[in-house]
Design a protein around this motif. Structure first.
Motif, short mmCIF file in Angstrom:
data_model
loop_
_atom_site.label_atom_id
_atom_site.label_comp_id
_atom_site.label_asym_id
_atom_site.label_seq_id
_atom_site.Cartn_x
_atom_site.Cartn_y
_atom_site.Cartn_z
N LYS A 373 0.87 -1.24 0.09
CA LYS A 373 0.05 0.14 0.01
C LYS A 373 0.87 1.45 -0.11
O LYS A 373 0.79 2.25 -0.65
N ALA A 374 1.94 1.14 0.71
CA ALA A 374 2.78 2.62 0.99
C ALA A 374 3.58 2.55 -0.52
O ALA A 374 3.62 3.82 -0.85
N ASP A 375 4.23 1.69 -0.92
CA ASP A 375 4.82 1.76 -2.37
C ASP A 375 3.93 2.12 -3.32
O ASP A 375 4.12 3.13 -4.23
N ALA A 376 2.79 1.79 -3.41
CA ALA A 376 1.65 2.21 -4.30
C ALA A 376 1.42 3.66 -4.05
O ALA A 376 1.21 4.56 -5.07
N GLU A 377 1.23 4.20 -2.95
CA GLU A 377 0.94 5.54 -2.50
C GLU A 377 2.08 6.30 -3.29
O GLU A 377 2.10 7.54 -3.49
N LEU A 378 3.41 5.87 -2.80
CA LEU A 378 4.75 6.59 -3.09
C LEU A 378 4.65 6.78 -4.64
O LEU A 378 5.15 8.07 -4.93
N VAL A 379 4.30 5.93 -5.52
CA VAL A 379 4.46 5.84 -6.81
C VAL A 379 3.53 7.19 -7.13
O VAL A 379 3.76 7.97 -8.07
N ARG A 380 2.19 7.28 -6.66
CA ARG A 380 1.35 8.28 -7.05
C ARG A 380 1.95 9.90 -6.70
O ARG A 380 1.71 10.69 -7.46
N ILE A 381 2.76 9.82 -5.43
CA ILE A 381 3.20 10.95 -5.10
C ILE A 381 4.35 11.44 -6.03
O ILE A 381 4.47 12.44 -6.33
N GLN A 382 5.22 10.56 -6.62
CA GLN A 382 6.21 10.65 -7.19
C GLN A 382 5.79 11.31 -8.79
O GLN A 382 6.47 12.15 -9.24
N ASN A 383 4.65 10.76 -9.28
CA ASN A 383 3.94 11.21 -10.43
C ASN A 383 3.39 12.41 -10.56
O ASN A 383 3.62 13.22 -11.35
N LEU A 384 3.08 12.99 -9.23
CA LEU A 384 2.51 14.25 -9.08
C LEU A 384 3.72 15.35 -8.76
O LEU A 384 3.53 16.48 -9.19
N TYR A 385 4.58 14.95 -7.87
CA TYR A 385 5.36 16.05 -7.45
C TYR A 385 6.90 15.82 -7.75
O TYR A 385 7.88 16.50 -6.99
N LEU A 386 7.50 15.00 -8.70
CA LEU A 386 8.79 14.66 -9.07
C LEU A 386 8.74 15.20 -10.55
O LEU A 386 9.78 15.23 -11.10
N SER A 387 7.64 15.16 -11.15
CA SER A 387 7.69 15.63 -12.60
C SER A 387 7.16 17.02 -12.75
O SER A 387 6.39 17.66 -12.29
N GLU A 388 7.79 17.85 -13.81
CA GLU A 388 7.44 19.15 -13.94
C GLU A 388 6.48 19.38 -15.07
O GLU A 388 6.48 18.48 -16.15
N GLY A 389 5.74 20.35 -15.03
CA GLY A 389 4.81 20.50 -16.07
C GLY A 389 5.41 21.33 -17.28
O GLY A 389 5.62 20.63 -18.13
N ALA A 390 5.56 22.56 -17.10
CA ALA A 390 6.18 23.44 -18.06
C ALA A 390 7.82 22.82 -18.33
O ALA A 390 8.37 22.85 -17.41
N GLY A 391 8.25 23.04 -19.38
CA GLY A 391 9.69 22.72 -19.85
C GLY A 391 9.78 22.93 -21.21
O GLY A 391 9.22 23.31 -21.96
N TYR A 392 10.92 22.30 -21.63
CA TYR A 392 11.38 22.36 -23.15
C TYR A 392 11.94 21.29 -23.53
O TYR A 392 12.65 20.51 -22.56
N TRP A 393 12.08 20.82 -24.79
CA TRP A 393 12.50 19.61 -25.35
C TRP A 393 13.92 19.99 -26.20
O TRP A 393 13.96 21.10 -27.00
N ILE A 394 15.02 19.05 -26.00
CA ILE A 394 16.04 19.27 -26.59
C ILE A 394 16.41 18.26 -27.68
O ILE A 394 16.26 16.88 -27.08
N LYS A 395 16.49 18.38 -28.87
CA LYS A 395 17.02 17.36 -29.83
C LYS A 395 18.41 17.13 -29.69
O LYS A 395 19.30 17.95 -29.85
N GLN A 396 18.70 15.81 -29.41
CA GLN A 396 20.11 15.47 -29.46
C GLN A 396 20.56 15.44 -30.91
O GLN A 396 19.85 15.33 -32.03
N GLY A 397 21.87 15.13 -31.10
CA GLY A 397 22.63 14.79 -32.01
C GLY A 397 22.29 13.53 -32.91
O GLY A 397 21.80 12.47 -32.22
N TYR A 398 22.28 13.37 -34.40
CA TYR A 398 22.06 12.12 -34.90
C TYR A 398 22.97 10.93 -34.64
O TYR A 398 24.16 11.14 -34.19
N ARG A 399 22.47 9.80 -34.28
CA ARG A 399 23.31 8.73 -34.38
C ARG A 399 23.04 7.73 -35.13
O ARG A 399 21.84 7.56 -35.93
#
Length: 415
Positions: A373-399
């Protein structure tokens, strides 16, 4: 909620204390484990430019530097570095300031070899102490709306600083910051004595407790052992008599601050007449303001441990530096204390505490249930409070892949 799940007797004080201890350990570990959005705090920290005087004096055998005129030495200088120039070679150099009294600086490890006047004395704030609730520094810069100065400081590792051998004497608008040595204050060893004698300050009989801390170099230590007194008097004053308060030595700069727990509180709160100097061994008539539960300072819980940073180059003028950090929350002591993270997820603490307590009850099946139960709740907290909303994307070099020999790109997200 923990009690209803574990089904313990709430009237057994030792068990209640154990539940509170486990809850607080889990709470602090969870709060400072990751840079949660709700665990970040921004504060402005004052940093000071160098202060130089040209009329310093030292006396043979003394550990002091005196200004011939005025009182140029301020309280922030305690813990800073002072550089002496113009004396004998054995006296020249840098020393740490242990006490500042306006016209006199007391230095650590200094004993003048001769009487000398007309010295050049420079006080440098080389190290910046972070707020006492700082657990991890995340960012530092200047964004004061009133100063007009804007500056983002880049993080500099200590290994890189050593590799570049950056000059400690450089001054200017800082461009970088680096983590320096943490510092821990030495705490009191002696337990005080608390007594209640007839008087008019207090009128509620019961049990009262007191602790004291050391205050030195603008930092505060962990507390002393607690002293307790139980009184049936209808009117009384609370005193800490001599000689149970620790003597910290003449001109050591180590003052003592007192905190009181009353019949209406479980936490310790700073008393109104809280501070005594180095050699004073008693304090009489301890008192708190009428609104102390709302506005008085609680006993600090950082155990005298402080984070420190160094700016490069060292600040050339006084700045208000904005520091963002992961902070350490207050422990849950009073019955009305609430965890300092979103209430939708308070059950995480309940589940994790039940996991620990069922182990103590040899009920491993229920412990495993609440671990999931605690592990499942921790995943929900991580999804909400460790990911950023606004941001920008960077294209890496060709490989080029080794399988189909086709070019491909990958995107990385930076929040």
């Amino acid at each position: 909620m923990v009690g209803s799940i574990v089904d313990y007797d709430p009237n057994v004080q030792t068990y209640r204390d154990e539940v509170n201890r486990i809850l607080n350990e889990l709470y602090l570990d969870f709060f400072t484990d990751r840079p949660w959005k709700f665990a970040q705090e921004t504060q402005e920290v004052q940093v000071y430019k160098d202060v130089t005087i040209a009329d310093g004096q030292i006396g043979v055998g003394a550990n002091t530097v005196t200004a011939a005129a005025g009182t140029p030495f301020l309280s922030w200088m305690e813990g800073a570095i002072v550089e002496i120039k113009g004396a004998a070679d054995v006296d020249n150099g840098e020393y740490e300031i242990i006490k500042s009294t306006g016209a006199v600086l007391y230095l650590d490890g200094f004993s003048a070899s001769a009487n000398t006047t007309g010295l050049s004395i420079t006080v440098k704030q080389r190290f910046i102490d972070m707020p006492e609730d700082c657990s991890e520094v995340l960012a530092i810069g200047i964004r004061s709306p009133t100063s007009g100065t804007q500056a983002h400081f880049e993080y500099l590792s200590r290994a890189r600083d050593e590799e570049l051998s950056l000059l400690l004497s450089s001054t200017g608008l800082p461009t970088d910051w680096l983590i320096y040595d943490d510092v821990t204050m030495t705490q009191p060893v002696l337990q005080p004595t608390l007594e209640a004698v007839a008087g008019a300050t207090w009128n509620v009989p019961g049990t009262y407790s007191v602790k004291y801390t050391f205050v030195h170099k603008n930092k505060e230590s962990a507390p002393s052992p607690a002293a307790e007194v139980t009184t049936a008097l209808g009117g009384f004053v609370l005193n800490v008599p001599t000689p149970t308060v620790q003597n910290t030595g003449t001109n050591s700069g180590i003052f003592k601050k007192f905190y009181l727990r009353t019949t209406t509180s479980k936490a310790f709160y700073q008393v109104s007449n809280s501070m005594i100097d180095e050699t004073t061994l008693l304090i009489n008539d301890l008192n708190v303001a009428a609104d102390y539960l709302a506005n008085a300072r609680r006993l600090p819980e950082n155990d005298g441990h402080y984070k420190r940073v160094r700016l490069y180059p060292r600040q050339d003028t006084d700045y208000l530096v904005e520091v963002r950090f992961v902070y350490r929350p207050d422990r849950l002591i009073e019955d009305t204390d609430v965890p300092e993270f979103p209430p939708d997820h308070h059950r995480y603490l309940v589940y994790r505490a039940c996991q620990e307590l069922f182990v103590k009850h040899d009920n491993l099946q229920h412990s495993e249930l609440y671990r999931r139960k605690a592990d499942a709740e921790l995943v929900r907290i991580q999804n909400l409070y460790l990911s950023e909303g606004a941001g920008y994307w960077i294209k890496q070099g060709y490989r080029e892949t080794t399988l189909k020999y086709q070019t491909a790109t990958s995107l990385t997200h930076r929040g």
